[in-house]
Every structure is written in C-alpha cells, then in structure tokens.
Scaffold this active site. Structure first.
Site, PDB file in Angstrom:
ATOM      1  N   LYS A   1      40.146  42.311  35.762  1.00 35.59           N
ATOM      2  CA  LYS A   1      40.526  41.396  36.846  1.00 35.59           C
ATOM      3  C   LYS A   1      40.837  39.975  36.384  1.00 35.59           C
ATOM      4  O   LYS A   1      40.748  39.020  37.150  1.00 35.59           O
ATOM      5  CB  LYS A   1      39.468  41.374  37.964  1.00 35.59           C
ATOM      6  CG  LYS A   1      39.005  42.714  38.458  1.00 35.59           C
ATOM      7  CD  LYS A   1      40.114  43.735  38.610  1.00 35.59           C
ATOM      8  CE  LYS A   1      41.100  43.429  39.690  1.00 35.59           C
ATOM      9  NZ  LYS A   1      42.234  44.386  39.632  1.00 35.59           N
TER      10      LYS A   1
ATOM     11  N   HIS B   1      40.038  46.662  27.632  1.00 38.88           N
ATOM     12  CA  HIS B   1      39.022  45.829  28.289  1.00 38.88           C
ATOM     13  C   HIS B   1      37.742  45.806  27.449  1.00 38.88           C
ATOM     14  O   HIS B   1      36.701  45.385  27.944  1.00 38.88           O
ATOM     15  CB  HIS B   1      38.651  46.418  29.652  1.00 38.88           C
ATOM     16  CG  HIS B   1      39.683  46.246  30.733  1.00 38.88           C
ATOM     17  ND1 HIS B   1      40.373  45.076  30.942  1.00 38.88           N
ATOM     18  CD2 HIS B   1      40.091  47.095  31.708  1.00 38.88           C
ATOM     19  CE1 HIS B   1      41.182  45.241  31.983  1.00 38.88           C
ATOM     20  NE2 HIS B   1      41.030  46.443  32.460  1.00 38.88           N
TER      21      HIS B   1
ATOM     22  N   SER C   1      38.003  39.225  42.796  1.00 38.51           N
ATOM     23  CA  SER C   1      39.041  40.222  42.546  1.00 38.51           C
ATOM     24  C   SER C   1      38.407  41.589  42.257  1.00 38.51           C
ATOM     25  O   SER C   1      38.866  42.622  42.740  1.00 38.51           O
ATOM     26  CB  SER C   1      39.896  39.753  41.364  1.00 38.51           C
ATOM     27  OG  SER C   1      40.976  40.607  41.165  1.00 38.51           O
TER      28      SER C   1
HETATM   29  P1  A3P Z   1      43.492  38.934  42.770  1.00 37.01           P
HETATM   30  O1  A3P Z   1      42.685  40.170  43.017  1.00 37.01           O
HETATM   31  O2  A3P Z   1      42.721  37.661  42.776  1.00 37.01           O
HETATM   32  O3  A3P Z   1      44.699  38.906  43.661  1.00 37.01           O
HETATM   33  P2  A3P Z   1      43.959  42.666  36.443  1.00 37.01           P
HETATM   34  O4  A3P Z   1      45.396  42.954  36.210  1.00 37.01           O
HETATM   35  O5  A3P Z   1      43.213  42.214  35.238  1.00 37.01           O
HETATM   36  O6  A3P Z   1      43.305  43.786  37.153  1.00 37.01           O
HETATM   37  O7  A3P Z   1      43.909  41.394  37.390  1.00 37.01           O
HETATM   38  C1  A3P Z   1      44.318  41.507  38.714  1.00 37.01           C
HETATM   39  C2  A3P Z   1      44.515  40.129  39.292  1.00 37.01           C
HETATM   40  O8  A3P Z   1      45.701  39.538  38.759  1.00 37.01           O
HETATM   41  C3  A3P Z   1      44.679  40.215  40.804  1.00 37.01           C
HETATM   42  O9  A3P Z   1      44.079  39.032  41.330  1.00 37.01           O
HETATM   43  C4  A3P Z   1      46.198  40.173  40.934  1.00 37.01           C
HETATM   44  O10 A3P Z   1      46.644  39.753  42.194  1.00 37.01           O
HETATM   45  C5  A3P Z   1      46.547  39.146  39.846  1.00 37.01           C
HETATM   46  N1  A3P Z   1      47.944  39.228  39.439  1.00 37.01           N
HETATM   47  C6  A3P Z   1      48.622  40.305  39.007  1.00 37.01           C
HETATM   48  N2  A3P Z   1      49.912  39.989  38.755  1.00 37.01           N
HETATM   49  C7  A3P Z   1      50.039  38.667  39.034  1.00 37.01           C
HETATM   50  C8  A3P Z   1      51.128  37.743  38.980  1.00 37.01           C
HETATM   51  N3  A3P Z   1      52.356  38.115  38.590  1.00 37.01           N
HETATM   52  N4  A3P Z   1      50.893  36.465  39.341  1.00 37.01           N
HETATM   53  C9  A3P Z   1      49.662  36.078  39.723  1.00 37.01           C
HETATM   54  N5  A3P Z   1      48.595  36.907  39.810  1.00 37.01           N
HETATM   55  C10 A3P Z   1      48.780  38.194  39.457  1.00 37.01           C
END
Ligand code: A3P
Length: 304
Positions: free
Chosen positions: A45, A100, A130
């Site tokens: 996340k 991870h 998140s």
């Molecule tokens: P939120 O849950 O706060 O919206 P991961 O990819 O490590 O699982 O992280 C997911 C987080 O990255 C999520 O945050 C998601 O919305 C955010 N995210 C993914 N793509 C993104 C982008 N292009 N710009 C900003 N945030 C992004």
C-alpha cells in the site's frame, strides 16, 4: 488470526492463497538475481502499482502499449508469490519484478549482484488507511474489523508482510548501496516528472522530453484507473469483492476530490487521507508507537 487465511513464515504473515513456504525459501536462498534485473520493492500500500506503471512505461521509452496490453502482475511479477515466481523464472532478461519482502527475506543473491532496487516509502498513516480499505475488499485477507482494531494489528505488525517499521528499517540498512534507490509516494505526488527523471537516471535510461511526458501522462491516477490491465477490475470475485470497493480509490486528479475527501469514507490515491480516518486519540497512539520504534532512525521522511 484466522489460520485458514494466513500462515506465518519467519515471524511474518502471508496469505495461504498464492503463497507457500517452499517459494518463500526459494526466493530467499536460491533465486538468482541478474545484474540487469530491476525490482520495485515496497511495503504493501505504499504505491507499488503506481511504480509498476511508471517503470513499465520507462521500460518502453514512454510507449504505453505494454502497460495497456499486459496485466500488471505479469509484466512485473511479485517474486514471492507462486504465480509471480513462475513468471519471473520464465522471463528473459532484463527482468522487471516486484516484491514486498523485508530485506532479511529478500534474495540473498542481491548482495552479490548489480540488480537495481527501487524502494518506495509512504507515510505509514496513509499506508494504514489504504491497507484497511484493501483488507475490506480482498477476500484473501482477514476482515480488518474497525479502524481501532486494525490500528492495533498494524502497529504490532500482525498484518500481511509484518511490521511497517521493521520493513522500512530493514531496507534502510542498504540505502547507501549504489544499486538501491529510495523514493516516496509523497515525492511522486509532489513532482511526478522530477521523480521519473531521477528514476531514469538511476536506471541509466535516457528518455527525451516527450517520452518523459508520456510516462507522466500515462502513469496518472486517472489513466491507471481507466486501464483494465492496471485497475484490478479483471481480478476474479473470489479474490476481490468488486461490490465493496475499488483497488484504485478516488485520486486527486479528479476535479471533485477536495469536496469528496471530507465526505467519502474511502477517498484515496492522495496524501494525508489518514486525517479523514484516525481520531485524535488514534493519531496520538500512532505517534507514540512511531516515535518509540523509529527513535534510532536518523533519516528525515517527507511526512516528518
Ligand atoms: P489509497 O488506498 O490511499 O487510494 P499499492 O499499489 O502499494 O497497493 O498502493 C495502493 C495505493 O496507491 C492506493 O492508495 C492507490 O490509490 C494509490 N495509487 C495507485 N496508483 C496511483 C496513482 N497513479 N496516483 C496516485 N496514487 C495511486
């Protein structure tokens, strides 16, 4: 902790689906990293999928065809998952991969290789929120309960991939190596173009201005949300409950995000969403644990 959903490996929780001890041991002890491998490493996340998209675009000099034609988990496989390891082993070099894993469970071969790691951090309070949302929609994860309950699980490291604090500290140990690049979700949000330029420099990729523009444009929240190969809408219902929410939550690129943040329980893809979820008391509790666990860390983070 539901034993049907998780198992513990070296003190860290992993989901039973898609993970097994044999693969985790293979990753740590036998998987050979090659000098031209590039690995996107994060605590969950923290912006993993965003970095996958950025790297996928840089890989192809800004051309979005690859990220529009191959699923994110195939173009940049998670080496510790059974599916990901099969793909990684079958991929010709140079390989783009993701992980991870905390450093102590990461491939030992890394220390003898020139493989490059990009480690992305995020404010742990936003990671917590998140992660909470993610655990609500992913059926392979235990239901997180209330924010209060999940806060305690998160602070004690009783969540998938273990403690955020231990993960970050494990990777800080190798921060100075020339083949490790530290970067943060907050920096990506603040200056995506600048971050892309720095990543290109680290990777030795020379992209011209238009190609960099294309990376920035195609890695935007909205473009990713619209990309079926990156937005997780293709994940089957027995893994992700699409009725409960979206993998990519509401991003700041949408004109209405400012007003939505105050009202939407799951506004996301933004910096500081924790303020909409944690009470004053929960925030203070977080800060106390944070200060205790990070007291020996001298690095300044964007959220400090
Ligand atoms: P939120 O849950 O706060 O919206 P991961 O990819 O490590 O699982 O992280 C997911 C987080 O990255 C999520 O945050 C998601 O919305 C955010 N995210 C993914 N793509 C993104 C982008 N292009 N710009 C900003 N945030 C992004």
């Amino acid at each position: 902790m539901s034993s049907a959903l998780y198992f513990t490996h070296k003190g860290i929780l992993f989901p039973n689906k898609e993970y097994d001890v044999e693969t985790l041991n293979f990753v740590e002890n036998e998987f050979q990293l090659l000098d031209d491998d590039v690995l996107n490493v994060t605590y969950p996340k923290s912006g993993t999928n965003w970095m996958q998209e950025i790297l996928g675009l840089i890989w192809h000099n800004g051309d979005p065809s690859w990220v529009h034609s191959s699923f994110v988990w195939d173009r940049s496989p998670w080496i510790e998952s059974t599916h990901g390891m099969k793909i990684a082993l079958a991929s010709p070099p140079p390989r783009l991969m993701a992980s991870h894993m905390p450093f102590q469970l990461f491939p030992k071969s890394f220390l003898q290789s020139k493989a490059k790691v990009i480690y992305t951090l995020r404010n742990p309070k936003d990671v917590l929120v998140s992660f909470y949302h993610h655990s609500k929609i992913f059926k392979i994860f235990k239901d997180p309960g209330t924010v209060e309950e999940f806060l305690e699980e998160f602070l004690s490291g009783n969540v998938m991939y273990g403690s955020w604090f231990d993960h970050v500290k494990s990777w800080l140990e190798v921060k100075g190596r020339p083949n490790v690049f530290f970067n943060s979700y907050e920096e990506l949000q603040q200056d995506l173009r600048g971050s892309v330029e720095k990543i290109c420099l680290f990777l030795g990729k020379e992209l011209n201005s238009q190609q960099i523009d294309s990376v920035v444009e195609n890695a935007s929240f909205q473009k990713m949300k619209d990309n079926p190969k990156s937005n997780y809408t293709a994940v089957s219902d027995d893994i992700l409950d699409h009725k409960k929410g979206k993998f990519l939550r509401k991003g700041k690129s949408r004109a209405s995000w400012v007003s939505s943040v105050a009202t939407c329980a799951f506004a996301g893809g933004i910096v500081g969403d924790w303020k909409n979820h944690l009470t004053v008391a929960q925030n203070e509790r977080f800060d106390r644990v944070y200060q205790e666990k990070m007291r020996r860390v001298s690095v300044t983070f964007p959220w400090d």
